[in-house]
Design an enzyme around this catalytic site. Sequence first.
Site, mmCIF file in Angstrom:
data_model
loop_
_atom_site.group_PDB
_atom_site.id
_atom_site.type_symbol
_atom_site.label_atom_id
_atom_site.label_comp_id
_atom_site.label_asym_id
_atom_site.label_seq_id
_atom_site.Cartn_x
_atom_site.Cartn_y
_atom_site.Cartn_z
ATOM 1 N N TYR A 17 -5.814 -0.114 -2.758
ATOM 2 C CA TYR A 17 -5.381 -1.518 -3.189
ATOM 3 C C TYR A 17 -6.195 -1.617 -4.503
ATOM 4 C CZ TYR A 17 -6.107 -6.650 -3.234
ATOM 5 O OH TYR A 17 -6.079 -7.761 -3.720
ATOM 6 N N GLU A 39 -5.668 -13.713 1.603
ATOM 7 C CA GLU A 39 -7.186 -14.268 0.989
ATOM 8 C C GLU A 39 -7.473 -15.211 2.303
ATOM 9 O OE1 GLU A 39 -9.181 -12.808 -0.849
ATOM 10 O OE2 GLU A 39 -7.905 -11.650 -2.147
ATOM 11 N N TRP A 47 -12.610 -7.625 4.340
ATOM 12 C CA TRP A 47 -11.182 -7.130 3.655
ATOM 13 C C TRP A 47 -10.621 -5.999 4.263
ATOM 14 C CZ3 TRP A 47 -7.714 -9.718 1.308
ATOM 15 C CH2 TRP A 47 -6.837 -9.266 0.514
#
Length: 184
Positions: A17, A39, A47
């Site tokens: 990512y 998000e 995350w």
Amino acid sequence: MSWYCDVAPGHPHHGPYHDQEYGFPLTDERALFERLCLEIFQAGLSWLIVLKKRPSMVAAFDGFDVDTVAAYGEAEMERLLADAGIIRNRRKLEAIVENARRLQALRAREGSFAAWIERHHPLTKNDWVKLFRATFVFMGGEVVGEFLMSIGYLPGSHREDCPVQARVRAAAPPYLRVDPAFYR
């Protein structure tokens, strides 16, 4: 300050990512909507959890196709709440469906999500947060800030000495090349 660049190298989820997505400009509506939804899912969580569940969430949300998600009703909400592969927070799930509907209306007015974002650039983070709160739901400062950083609209996605930073800069169109002093 802690940098994502320090966590990501070699990590099976963070690494790809960080190296291939974070900070790079996006214009595709589906990709922008997915990133905004991720998000929202991240709010209050790590995350890493989001990245691990991302493939299941892409499948559960029909590839984050805006029109498909906007048409979700109670049956789809119950399906999502029963799906152990995704983050099952009713408020977040409802926000994603509502934001898909709001994105449809925005598209009708503005042409596209990407065009709407570009037309407002540059703004300070506080001004972006106000704009997103007036347009979408579940838009806290962290959600908006990370979303915009992740698509290259706010600085700070990578340290200056991070090798990915040069690729992010090279990929940025001229309208994203704003003097960082503007944001201070």
